[in-house]
Design an enzyme around this catalytic site. Structure first.
Site, PDB file in Angstrom:
ATOM      1  N   GLU A 148       9.269   4.107   4.736  1.00  0.00           N
ATOM      2  CA  GLU A 148       9.848   3.852   3.235  1.00  0.00           C
ATOM      3  C   GLU A 148       9.151   3.486   1.938  1.00  0.00           C
ATOM      4  O   GLU A 148       7.153   3.073   3.200  1.00  0.00           O
ATOM      5  CB  GLU A 148      10.490   2.255   3.632  1.00  0.00           C
ATOM      6  CG  GLU A 148      11.780   1.876   3.790  1.00  0.00           C
ATOM      7  CD  GLU A 148      11.775   0.223   4.061  1.00  0.00           C
ATOM      8  OE1 GLU A 148      11.931   0.118   3.007  1.00  0.00           O
ATOM      9  OE2 GLU A 148      12.677  -0.188   5.322  1.00  0.00           O
ATOM     10  N   GLU A 204      10.848  -3.116  10.811  1.00  0.00           N
ATOM     11  CA  GLU A 204       9.909  -4.254   9.756  1.00  0.00           C
ATOM     12  C   GLU A 204       9.745  -5.682  10.522  1.00  0.00           C
ATOM     13  O   GLU A 204      10.596  -6.702  10.104  1.00  0.00           O
ATOM     14  CB  GLU A 204      10.013  -4.233   8.391  1.00  0.00           C
ATOM     15  CG  GLU A 204       9.304  -3.556   7.248  1.00  0.00           C
ATOM     16  CD  GLU A 204      10.228  -3.849   6.367  1.00  0.00           C
ATOM     17  OE1 GLU A 204      10.438  -4.972   5.841  1.00  0.00           O
ATOM     18  OE2 GLU A 204       9.810  -2.715   5.578  1.00  0.00           O
TER      19      GLU A 204
HETATM   20  C1  BGP Z   1      11.283  -3.838   3.056  1.00  0.00           C
HETATM   21  C2  BGP Z   1      13.362  -3.230   3.529  1.00  0.00           C
HETATM   22  C3  BGP Z   1      14.367  -3.040   2.553  1.00  0.00           C
HETATM   23  C4  BGP Z   1      13.971  -3.087   1.963  1.00  0.00           C
HETATM   24  C5  BGP Z   1      12.470  -3.522   0.894  1.00  0.00           C
HETATM   25  C6  BGP Z   1      12.433  -3.550  -0.658  1.00  0.00           C
HETATM   26  O1  BGP Z   1      10.739  -4.749   3.504  1.00  0.00           O
HETATM   27  O2  BGP Z   1      12.857  -2.784   5.055  1.00  0.00           O
HETATM   28  O3  BGP Z   1      15.250  -4.206   3.525  1.00  0.00           O
HETATM   29  O4  BGP Z   1      14.370  -4.472   1.190  1.00  0.00           O
HETATM   30  O5  BGP Z   1      11.543  -2.907   1.688  1.00  0.00           O
HETATM   31  O6  BGP Z   1      12.198  -4.543  -0.612  1.00  0.00           O
HETATM   32  P1  BGP Z   1      12.918  -5.094  -1.882  1.00  0.00           P
HETATM   33  O7  BGP Z   1      14.360  -5.509  -1.428  1.00  0.00           O
HETATM   34  O8  BGP Z   1      12.665  -6.652  -0.851  1.00  0.00           O
HETATM   35  O9  BGP Z   1      12.284  -5.074  -3.109  1.00  0.00           O
END
Ligand code: BGP
Length: 457
Positions: free
Chosen positions: A360, A164
């Site tokens: 993800e 990302e």
């Molecule tokens: C994505 C990232 C992760 C993870 C996930 C969940 O953007 O790649 O690192 O953190 O989101 O989001 P968050 O942790 O902000 O709730």
């Protein structure tokens, strides 16, 4: 029953900084997260900083042994740059041993390691010279990538350069969720450009290394949907997609930066500094696959006031509060599974149907302890429903011919989440922070195992 293609990857994703812990020990140098926590601990939920996270540094053997219990056949994590090369040049032999053992354990358990190089964890020594603002970062990253390929290329066959990239750009230089937490559109574009070139150099190092395998990049995709079909709203949607989606997908897959993006940046006096051979390097170093992290769509409308030149992305498109949206109240993100179908079609039609996977997807929920049943198992039916709905649309995309080879849930074991600390939990396993980081499988873990065993549901 919905069946997925033969050999489909069922897995989970995580990252070094969010899981390893031991962030200031075992030879690891500090990252911006370590230093920011020292400077502003109050910014972090509950004072939970990056030091310990989920203790994977000590528990990786157990974690890997448990992976097949929830049906994983693949797992993505990242290497910590600041652990592997604490000063950017010198190999930390303890880190080499740790990662080699970790990746070997995955192979021994029939888990395909997918290893990413950068997941928001800028080493502090590089931040001190400007981080991605400084063109030198490109060569520094290429050296790190080369080192990683040399040290682990015999074990790892699937590599990613960045996770990302848009997030460290916008969170660091526009929205203040990552260090250096400044607001400067022009710098954000420069940082984005150097990140892109760093990615290209890393791909070039991979090709030069001659190691077997494939390399890609993991992008976050928030497909834009416009409030209406009016010319203004459609223009806003186009700007949102150009800046946030095509900006990396086009160069990574097609080897070109979209002309319309260049026009948009030029019109707003935002063009970055470049070097003469960049164009050629972009053209010559396209990827083998793409990972797309999908959580939520982006609803947009025309900006209510026009500032020229744009000071913020909101001068080009504003977010639109869709009245019919369904929301995950903990994270505040819209739940819109159909976007996965649209994304699948985008990959098929705009990106010559390159192999891609959902790298993800998941649901963060606070205070999950309250859902424990009599056996002490967290009954996270909401997470199972979330995955099912998304997989149904993904499957439709695959049926329509999109070349998707896997689905990775975020995440395997509850992990640390940047400024949010441990507030929202995403794991198939919970982590008990008060009891030696003990892992307990959630109901979703069991469901994922069946999903993977049946290659569908
Ligand atoms: C994505 C990232 C992760 C993870 C996930 C969940 O953007 O790649 O690192 O953190 O989101 O989001 P968050 O942790 O902000 O709730």
């Amino acid at each position: 029953m919905i069946k997925f293609p033969e050999g489909f990857l069922w897995g989970a994703a995580a990252s070094a900084p969010q899981t390893e812990g031991h962030s200031l020990t075992n030879g690891k140098a500090p990252t911006t997260w370590d230093e920011w926590f020292k400077l502003n601990p109050e910014k972090f939920n509950n004072g939970q900083g990056p030091q310990n996270t989920s203790n994977v540094y000590e528990m990786y053997q157990e974690d890997v042994r448990n992976m097949p219990k929830v049906g994983l056949n693949s797992y993505r994590t990242s290497i910590s740059w600041a652990r592997l090369l604490p000063d950017g040049k010198t190999l930390n032999q303890e880190a080499v041993k740790f990662y080699r053992d970790y990746f070997q354990a995955m192979l021994d358990n029939q888990i395909e390691p997918i290893i990413n190089l950068f997941h928001f964890d800028m080493p502090w020594w590089l931040m001190e010279k400007g981080g991605w603002e400084n063109r030198e970062s490109v060569a520094d990253f290429a050296f790190y990538a080369k080192t990683a390929f040399e040290q682990f290329g015999d074990l790892v066959k699937t590599w990613a350069t960045f996770n990302e990239p848009l997030v460290h750009i916008e969170c660091g230089y526009l929205y203040q969720f990552h260090y250096p937490a400044i607001v400067d559109f022009k710098k954000a574009v420069q940082v984005g450009y150097h990140t892109l070139i760093a990615h290209e150099y890393a791909v070039r190092e991979f090709r030069r290394s001659g190691i077997e395998g494939r390399i890609g990049i993991i992008l976050n995709v928030l497909p834009a949907y416009s409030r209406s079909e009016s010319v203004e709203d459609i223009k806003a949607k186009e700007a949102a997609d150009l800046l946030n989606t095509y900006s990396f997908l086009d160069p990574a897959v097609l080897g070109t930066i979209p002309e319309k993006l260049i026009e948009l940046l030029s019109y707003n006096q935002l063009l970055p500094d470049t070097q003469v051979d960049d164009k050629k390097i972009i053209a010559e170093n396209t990827v083998d696959f793409i990972g797309l992290n999908y959580y939520q769509p982006r609803r947009v409308k025309a900006p209510s006031k026009v500032h020229h030149p744009a000071q913020m992305p909101s001068d080009l498109y504003e977010s639109y509060d869709w009245p019919d949206k369904k929301i995950n109240p903990y994270r505040g993100w819209e739940i819109y599974p159909k976007a996965l179908y649209d994304v699948a079609i985008m990959m098929r039609d705009q990106y010559h149907n390159i192999p891609w996977f959902v790298s993800e997807n998941g649901m963060g929920v606070a205070d999950e302890e309250r859902f424990k049943d009599d056996n002490g198992v967290i009954n996270d039916q909401y997470r199972i429903d979330f995955m099912k709905e998304h997989l149904e649309y993904l499957h439709k995309g695959i049926e329509a011919g999109s070349n998707c080879f896997g689905y990775h849930v975020w995440t395997y074991v509850d992990c640390w989440s940047w400024l949010n600390g441990y507030r929202n939990r995403y794991g198939l396993y919970s982590v008990d922070l008060d009891n030696g980081y003990q892992r307990t499988m959630k109901k979703s873990g069991l469901w994922f195992k069946q999903l993977s065993n049946n290659n569908g549901f």
